[in-house]
Design an enzyme around this catalytic site. Structure first.
Site: not given
Length: 324
Positions: A14, A30, A36, A100-101, A197, A273, A276, A280
């Protein structure tokens, strides 16, 4: 396989912002991806809405990244992973990362592969569990880059590996390491909570295999641990849509009501890591667990570049090539 020709080993992930200034443009990329997140206003308004949402959410997300050092560590871990796998496979393999982002994006990576003379490649998604929202979007992005910048490239894809035995072995080892932190209590007193996720429920309703893949991974790990009881929750839910259930926070609340003496949370859909796990889970969920009265709350180590995980991925690539 021509031993004189280099083979590209491309891993897809990602990506994450590499500075606090990069948070807003990362969020814009994103939220602009309709594979997505399909904003209800339709394709024509996706980018204007992405601009607005990224602007509104950026301040809070910046604070979250500030808690973990001001940037995402995902590129560092992803690079170490692909370089480690390439070393295991031998000098013929050249490692590449396509995010991707955020950088390095697929366009940049494919251009570099062309400049390096790579004519053949194996593309490995670093999402163990397939979903159109992440794996599918990343593969489509990579295919567009190849068609535009290096149409001569021949490549094969490993799109999921949720039940790969070596992967399950490595993840079970991380759970064992996590359980070892509860040395003062019996292992069966520790509630094992796998956290994946979340996806909007509509992905699952239309046949996306993500939930089945996650459940198969959890079952495979628990079989290796010789335990029968565990819990599964879904994290990182945001926005006014119906999400997969149960929410990881709701599971923590239920375990607190049951007065469990300890909870080990296991990130199951993440292979390194990043925000998230480090923010989070380690900050938000830990504080919540303390608030609702759970005496001990720990997180199993992430796979990162542990030797058993690197070997697992190398063996996965070897098996894939044997089957071509």
């Amino acid at each position: 396989m021509n031993p004189d020709k280099p083979i590209g080993l491309v891993v897809l992930n990602m990506g994450g912002p590499d500075s606090l200034k990069a948070v807003r443009p990362f969020l814009y990329q994103l939220f602009s991806d309709r594979e997505l997140i399909q904003l209800p206003a339709g394709a024509l308004l996706q980018k204007p809405f992405a601009f607005l949402i990224s602007r509104l959410r950026a301040p809070k997300v910046r604070l979250n990244y500030a808690q973990i050092g001001g940037k995402s560590p995902q590129l560092e871990w992803t690079t170490r992973q692909v370089e480690g796998v390439a070393r295991e496979l031998g000098p013929q393999f050249r490692p590449y990362v396509a995010m991707r982002y955020w950088t390095p994006r697929a366009d940049e990576t494919v251009k570099r592969m062309r400049a390096d003379g790579i004519e053949r490649a194996v593309v490995l998604s670093l999402y163990p569990h397939y979903t159109d929202a992440t794996t599918g979007s990343s593969l489509n992005d990579f295919a567009r880059a190849v068609a535009k910048y290096h149409p001569q490239l021949r490549y094969t894809v490993i799109r999921d590996w949720y039940a790969w035995p070596d992967y399950l072995d490595a993840l079970a080892n991380r759970v064992r390491e996590g359980l070892s932190m509860f040395h003062e209590m019996a292992r069966d007193e520790v509630a094992v909570l796998f956290s994946a996720h979340a996806l909007p429920q509509k992905f699952i309703d239309r046949g996306d295999p993500y939930l089945e893949h996650v459940q198969a991974t959890v079952q495979g790990v628990m079989a290796r641990l010789g335990r029968h009881s565990c819990h599964l929750g879904f994290q990182s839910r945001s926005g006014p849509v119906l999400w997969m259930e149960p929410d990881t926070v709701a599971v923590i609340d239920r375990l607190a009501a049951e007065e469990v003496p300890g909870v080990l949370i296991v990130p199951v859909s993440f292979v390194s890591d990043h925000i998230e796990t480090l923010q989070e889970i380690d900050f938000e969920y830990r504080m919540h667990a303390e608030k609702v009265g759970i005496p001990r709350f720990e997180r199993a180590p992430s796979l990162n570049d542990h030797a058993d995980f690197i070997e697992a991925l190398a063996n996965l690539v070897r098996k894939h090539l044997e089957e071509q």
